[in-house]
Design an enzyme around this catalytic site. Structure first.
Site, mmCIF file in Angstrom:
data_model
loop_
_atom_site.group_PDB
_atom_site.id
_atom_site.type_symbol
_atom_site.label_atom_id
_atom_site.label_comp_id
_atom_site.label_asym_id
_atom_site.label_seq_id
_atom_site.Cartn_x
_atom_site.Cartn_y
_atom_site.Cartn_z
ATOM 1 N N HIS A 170 57.107 47.694 64.063
ATOM 2 C CA HIS A 170 56.630 46.318 64.180
ATOM 3 C C HIS A 170 56.161 45.857 62.819
ATOM 4 C CE1 HIS A 170 56.818 45.901 68.485
ATOM 5 N NE2 HIS A 170 56.291 47.091 68.623
ATOM 6 N N CYS A 212 60.378 42.786 62.632
ATOM 7 C CA CYS A 212 60.214 41.340 62.563
ATOM 8 C C CYS A 212 59.829 40.977 61.139
ATOM 9 C CB CYS A 212 59.088 40.885 63.493
ATOM 10 S SG CYS A 212 59.411 41.279 65.205
#
Lengths: 365, 421
Positions: A170, A212
């Site tokens: 992440h 991301c």
């Protein structure tokens, strides 16, 4: 009696002539007509002699199954293309296969059809569980590990190594989350790569990241010979590909899924280039925009082979003649040599192609 | 000069306020009440969403057989069993059946000392049955509870319906769950006597606390800390829709993530789910009004007011209220059986409960991400008390943003391969 003897002699002469012609023909065969020089030069074109891979999955917990599958699938590809376990550093939390929630214990799948168990019997995880920390990651890259660290946990690359660094997890704008507790920032990562350059720990480095806002992680790089690709721009999220309803989790991310599809078509002798690899996930498939960084890389990306980074190609070339190789001057790097006590005045370094770089510059001692 | 910095104009302002003080108070109060009621209007409240990433609600497919024959069989058996004696609850039968499945099953006795000393020291006794399914690959550090209140047929009224379908379902599910290797928490099947009292007696014994009027015997076995509890009140007949009861003691509510989870699982099985029996008429799901018509507003308003009413009473609306005392997120799923047109048989209920438990199984921490105090005008709209001040200031922008967020969330969901409803 004399006649048969003569015939016999003529026969032998004929055979000799034919053999000579055959040999001459073969030696002038257009297929092998490349000049000797060219053959030898082509052999040394890439400039690297060994390959390393550092594969990192920075997240843990059952709902991050797909990051695990990402990194293990890449591990399988890289192993298949020839990089041995001794030259792969795999950092992964490894809490999927034996997770009590796993309906298929001891397996990790990267596809809904569950054909390939990417965990398998022979996966070698070097940093597992809570050892996957930012500190360990930076130490592995820069080589600043305690004396007691076993060889399997060290990145023992030298200045002729091509290193592949793959990260997944992440991420956000400028950072990557490690195991829910800490982060590594893009500045830290750029500095770590610069340390690697200073200590001559890589010849060329390929940085691949699937999180991301992944682009932010390579924006701060400033060391030469780095090629980077990220799965999404700043402000975009990288999306997962599909759910496996039997397991109840998302099993793989989009960018890695399409990258793996491409890698599956690559065999050891493949001539596929990095430029082709960069086009692997267009926006309509990946939804996020894949971005690349090529300004720090010296070679032309469309001439760089994929196997320069993803595989470990051991070329064998058979020559019909001997050739003598000239000694190569190694001081082709500009301005970033370490300065030892003896040669600090700008004179030539020790002759010879391979010299052990100083781990701590003598200026500090 | 400014209105407030200038002495003269400040005095003027004060005079005006004092002169019309009462009228202003009355008007503000009225405006506040009207504003509050207007929150039930759909554009003014928000759509529900999941805050806990670990839940992965409804992603895993059901592993129950398409025709859940063991549940149907248990259903017939329990119907026969309770018909035998309508005044008692089938403790012995449940105990025997769970032992046959092979689970650790125990009894707990408790007694209630009647607090009002009108009659000299009345003591009522009851018995709880509980069974623990251990997760094979986990260390019994956490548990989930499936609680079913036991009601003798003579005591069944509309607000306290029969629960025998739940007993059959629990038995069938226990048998299925026992065969699976993927439970990371223990599952405790609790059958409590005398509704809330039995539940409290069991919980007290589990957590080693004491209540003033309820005395329970010690538990022979226990598991880890309870992460969530589902109270099930299912009749033995087919169910038309599921009614959710949320209110606990003193107005406590379960975490909104748990409510959203149950709603999503019901929707996945194409079953109707309601709060306070406010059925969303099917046609509204496909109409263009998106909940902005007067009918919708009236329905939302009545649901919200009923929820506030129940909360204000301070009494729990079901057994789940007792779990809130121990900070365990719990709610009650009540199956409502109507005479005709019901198609949700026990298999559908079983799949819903299985899906809820599979999702709760994924939890790593207690519910803490989503809201604990909220009002629900509908099962898919919420009004969080923390957001109300913001609403007051930015009414229009907020409703527009919510619409955009909802659209974006729907787009994200569909892109991620999530099967939106």
């Amino acid at each position: 009696m004399g006649n048969t003897g003569q015939n016999h002699n003529i026969g032998i002469a004929l055979i000799h002539m034919i053999t000579c012609f055959v040999i001459l023909y073969l030696s002038f065969n257009p297929a092998g007509c490349m000049s000797h020089e060219e053959q030898v030069n082509e052999f040394f074109q890439t400039g690297h002699t060994n390959n390393w891979a550092v594969l990192v999955d920075a997240s843990r917990f059952w709902f991050n199954y797909r990051h695990h599958a990402n990194v293990l699938s890449l591990y399988r590809s890289v192993k298949r293309l020839g990089i041995p376990d001794s030259q792969i550093i795999l950092m992964v939390a490894d809490d999927m296969a034996c997770n009590p929630r796993n309906p298929r214990p001891a397996t990790v799948f990267n596809n809904q059809n569950q054909h390939i168990n990417v965990y398998g019997d022979d996966v070698e995880v070097d940093y597992r569980g809570y050892e996957v920390t930012v500190e360990n990651f930076i130490r592995v890259l820069t080589g600043r590990l305690p004396e007691s660290t076993p060889r399997s946990k060290r990145l023992l690359s030298d200045e002729r190594s091509n290193v592949l660094v793959y990260m997944t997890g992440h991420g956000g704008d400028g950072f990557l989350k490690f195991q829910d507790a800490e982060e590594v920032s893009n500045v830290e990562l750029a500095d770590a790569f610069e340390q690697m350059w200073q200590k001559q720990r890589y010849h060329e480095l390929f940085f691949m990241i699937d999180t991301c806002q992944a682009e932010s992680m390579f924006q701060k790089f400033y060391s030469p010979n780095i090629l980077a690709v990220a799965s999404s721009r700043v402000g975009e999220d990288s999306l997962s590909h599909h759910v496996d309803p039997a397991l109840g989790v998302y099993v793989i991310d989009r960018y890695t899924y399409y990258a793996l599809e491409f890698l599956e078509s690559v065999k050891l002798g493949s001539k596929k280039t990095m430029a082709q690899f960069f086009k692997v996930c267009p926006k309509h498939l990946c939804i996020s925009t894949v971005s690349t960084r090529t300004d720090l890389f010296r070679r032309d990306v469309s001439q760089t082979l994929l196997t320069d980074f993803f595989g470990s190609v051991r070329n064998v070339e058979l020559l019909t003649e001997t050739s003598s190789l000239a000694k190569v001057n190694t001081s082709s790097r500009s301005g970033s040599d370490t300065c030892s006590k003896d040669s600090c005045k700008g004179t030539d370094r020790k002759p010879g192609r391979f010299s052990y770089p100083e781990q701590v510059p003598s200026i500090l001692i | 000069m400014g209105l407030l910095t200038n002495d003269q104009s400040r005095n003027q302002l004060v005079k005006v306020l004092l002169a019309h003080g009462n009228k202003l108070c009355f008007v503000s109060y009225l405006a506040g009440v009207i504003w509050f009621l207007a929150l039930a209007y759909q554009p003014l409240n928000a759509g529900t969403y999941f805050s806990e990433n670990a839940l992965l609600p409804g992603l895993v497919e059901s592993e129950l057989p398409p025709v859940f024959s063991s549940a149907l069989q248990f259903n017939d058996e329990i119907k026969a069993e309770v018909e035998k004696d309508k005044k008692v609850t089938p403790h012995a039968w449940i105990f025997k059946k769970f032992r046959e499945i092979g689970l650790e099953t125990y009894l707990q006795n408790f007694s209630v000392i009647y607090p009002f000393r009108t009659v000299a020291k009345q003591v009522a006794t009851g018995e709880n049955v509980y069974s623990i399914l251990r997760g094979r690959r986990a260390a019994s550090t956490e548990a989930l509870v499936l609680s079913i209140p036991l009601r003798p047929l003579v005591n069944v009224i509309k607000e306290r319906p029969a629960t025998h379908g739940g007993i059959a379902l629990a038995l069938a599910l226990a048998q299925e769950f026992k065969r699976k290797p993927y439970w990371s928490k223990d599952i405790i099947f609790l059958f409590s006597d005398y509704d809330e009292i039995g539940t409290l007696a069991w919980l007290d014994a589990y957590h080693q606390t004491e209540s003033q009027y309820i005395v329970g015997s010690d538990l022979q076995a226990r598991s880890g800390s309870i992460q969530a509890a589902i109270n099930l009140e299912l009749p033995a007949e087919n169910v038309q829709y599921y009614n959710l009861l949320l209110e606990g003691l003193n107005g406590q509510l379960p975490n909104l993530d748990l409510v959203n989870l149950v709603v999503r699982l019901c929707r996945r099985e194409r079953s109707q789910v309601a709060i306070h029996h406010s059925l969303e008429k099917r046609r509204h799901q496909f109409s263009d009004s998106h909940g902005e018509s007067l009918e919708d507003f009236k329905l939302s308003l009545s649901t919200m007011l009923r929820m506030m009413w129940y909360q204000a009473s301070g009494a729990p609306s079901g057994n789940h209220g007792m779990f809130h005392k121990f900070h365990i997120e719990a709610l009650t799923i009540q199956g409502v059986a109507k005479k005709k047109g019901s198609h949700n048989d026990i298999g559908v209920s079983a799949r819903i409960v299985e899906g809820i438990f599979r999702s709760l199984n994924n939890l790593l921490e207690r519910f803490h991400q989503s809201f604990f105090f909220y009002l629900l005008p509908a099962t898919n709209r919420y009004e969080a008390k923390a957001m109300e001040e913001k609403k007051l200031n930015e009414e229009k922008e907020k409703s527009e943003d919510d619409k955009k967020d909802d659209e974006k969330k729907e787009a994200d969901d569909s892109e991620e391969g999530d099967k939106g409803f």
